[in-house]
Design a protein around this motif. Sequence first.
Motif, mmCIF file in Angstrom:
data_model
loop_
_atom_site.group_PDB
_atom_site.id
_atom_site.type_symbol
_atom_site.label_atom_id
_atom_site.label_comp_id
_atom_site.label_asym_id
_atom_site.label_seq_id
_atom_site.Cartn_x
_atom_site.Cartn_y
_atom_site.Cartn_z
ATOM 1 N N SER A 267 46.492 26.693 14.095
ATOM 2 C CA SER A 267 47.900 26.941 14.409
ATOM 3 C C SER A 267 48.075 27.492 15.812
ATOM 4 N N VAL A 268 47.236 28.424 16.200
ATOM 5 C CA VAL A 268 47.353 29.019 17.533
ATOM 6 C C VAL A 268 47.102 27.970 18.616
ATOM 7 N N LEU A 269 46.150 27.080 18.389
ATOM 8 C CA LEU A 269 45.898 26.005 19.353
ATOM 9 C C LEU A 269 47.123 25.095 19.489
ATOM 10 N N LYS A 270 47.742 24.776 18.371
ATOM 11 C CA LYS A 270 48.933 23.924 18.407
ATOM 12 C C LYS A 270 50.117 24.644 19.038
ATOM 13 N N VAL A 271 50.277 25.926 18.731
ATOM 14 C CA VAL A 271 51.365 26.717 19.316
ATOM 15 C C VAL A 271 51.219 26.775 20.828
ATOM 16 N N ASN A 272 50.005 26.943 21.299
ATOM 17 C CA ASN A 272 49.759 26.983 22.735
ATOM 18 C C ASN A 272 50.260 25.700 23.407
ATOM 19 N N ASN A 273 49.970 24.567 22.808
ATOM 20 C CA ASN A 273 50.425 23.289 23.346
ATOM 21 C C ASN A 273 51.952 23.209 23.347
ATOM 22 N N ASP A 274 52.594 23.632 22.256
ATOM 23 C CA ASP A 274 54.059 23.594 22.182
ATOM 24 C C ASP A 274 54.687 24.518 23.222
ATOM 25 N N LEU A 275 54.096 25.686 23.430
ATOM 26 C CA LEU A 275 54.633 26.608 24.439
ATOM 27 C C LEU A 275 54.512 26.022 25.847
ATOM 28 N N GLU A 276 53.425 25.329 26.101
ATOM 29 C CA GLU A 276 53.257 24.696 27.414
ATOM 30 C C GLU A 276 54.326 23.617 27.616
ATOM 31 N N ARG A 277 54.587 22.847 26.605
ATOM 32 C CA ARG A 277 55.631 21.819 26.699
ATOM 33 C C ARG A 277 57.010 22.455 26.876
ATOM 34 N N MET A 278 57.258 23.575 26.199
ATOM 35 C CA MET A 278 58.525 24.289 26.393
ATOM 36 C C MET A 278 58.679 24.725 27.846
ATOM 37 N N GLY A 279 57.599 25.217 28.410
ATOM 38 C CA GLY A 279 57.631 25.646 29.805
ATOM 39 C C GLY A 279 57.967 24.498 30.736
ATOM 40 N N ASP A 280 57.404 23.324 30.474
ATOM 41 C CA ASP A 280 57.719 22.146 31.286
ATOM 42 C C ASP A 280 59.208 21.794 31.178
ATOM 43 N N LEU A 281 59.740 21.831 29.967
ATOM 44 C CA LEU A 281 61.159 21.529 29.764
ATOM 45 C C LEU A 281 62.045 22.577 30.436
ATOM 46 N N ALA A 282 61.652 23.837 30.352
ATOM 47 C CA ALA A 282 62.418 24.907 31.004
ATOM 48 C C ALA A 282 62.427 24.718 32.523
ATOM 49 N N THR A 283 61.309 24.274 33.060
ATOM 50 C CA THR A 283 61.236 23.994 34.500
ATOM 51 C C THR A 283 62.202 22.874 34.870
ATOM 52 N N ASN A 284 62.251 21.835 34.046
ATOM 53 C CA ASN A 284 63.189 20.739 34.309
ATOM 54 C C ASN A 284 64.636 21.216 34.238
ATOM 55 N N ILE A 285 64.938 22.077 33.287
ATOM 56 C CA ILE A 285 66.294 22.635 33.174
ATOM 57 C C ILE A 285 66.622 23.442 34.430
ATOM 58 N N ALA A 286 65.686 24.242 34.883
ATOM 59 C CA ALA A 286 65.909 25.056 36.087
ATOM 60 C C ALA A 286 66.161 24.177 37.308
ATOM 61 N N ARG A 287 65.406 23.095 37.435
ATOM 62 C CA ARG A 287 65.609 22.170 38.568
ATOM 63 C C ARG A 287 66.991 21.538 38.508
ATOM 64 N N ARG A 288 67.389 21.090 37.335
ATOM 65 C CA ARG A 288 68.727 20.485 37.179
ATOM 66 C C ARG A 288 69.821 21.505 37.489
ATOM 67 N N THR A 289 69.618 22.720 37.042
ATOM 68 C CA THR A 289 70.606 23.770 37.280
ATOM 69 C C THR A 289 70.706 24.078 38.765
ATOM 70 N N ARG A 290 69.571 24.210 39.413
ATOM 71 C CA ARG A 290 69.569 24.476 40.860
ATOM 72 C C ARG A 290 70.273 23.345 41.611
ATOM 73 N N HIS A 291 69.982 22.117 41.230
ATOM 74 C CA HIS A 291 70.622 20.961 41.865
ATOM 75 C C HIS A 291 72.138 20.999 41.642
ATOM 76 N N ALA A 292 72.553 21.308 40.431
ATOM 77 C CA ALA A 292 73.979 21.360 40.110
ATOM 78 C C ALA A 292 74.685 22.459 40.905
#
Length: 157
Positions: A18-43
């Motif tokens: 479970s911890v190994l899988k959670v780590n992967n999901d958290l990394e993907r969340m971070g990538d999505l959060a980065t994309n949101i931040a870029r879109r927000t900055r652009h807007a």
Amino acid sequence: KVLALHQPMAADLRFVISVLKVNNDLERMGDLATNIARRTRHALMRPQNSEPLVSFGEIGQKVLEMVHLSLEALVHQDSSMARAVCQMDEQVDEIHRATYQQLKDAMRESPDVVEDAVSALTVSRSLERIADLATNIAEDIVFMVDGEVIRHQADGH
């Protein structure tokens, strides 16, 4: 190393997996959060001639709550808290669907908002994906604590 040297029992093995899988999901969340931040900055850098097309307050708060609760459920190994996260996912999906429809209507009414609407849709979709990942974490916690697989079950949430 834990798997190779310590031959964990079922509960410990579920924890490690479970911890190994959670780590992967958290990394993907971070990538999505980065994309949101870029879109927000652009807007924010674009000229603001009118009101925003949509508000992300409600979906943003819901997603933050889901991420927080899923991590709390992990720390406390609380399957009931994890199940609550799973139930919240449908609310986020409904908000995302409504946002999608609102943006589609705005683009039909005024084609000059297409670029902003597509950007807003990307943000909404990213938030919805983060909620899905929080749900994945919650499902993994239910598996870890209860040994029950609730993923892909209509009545499991």
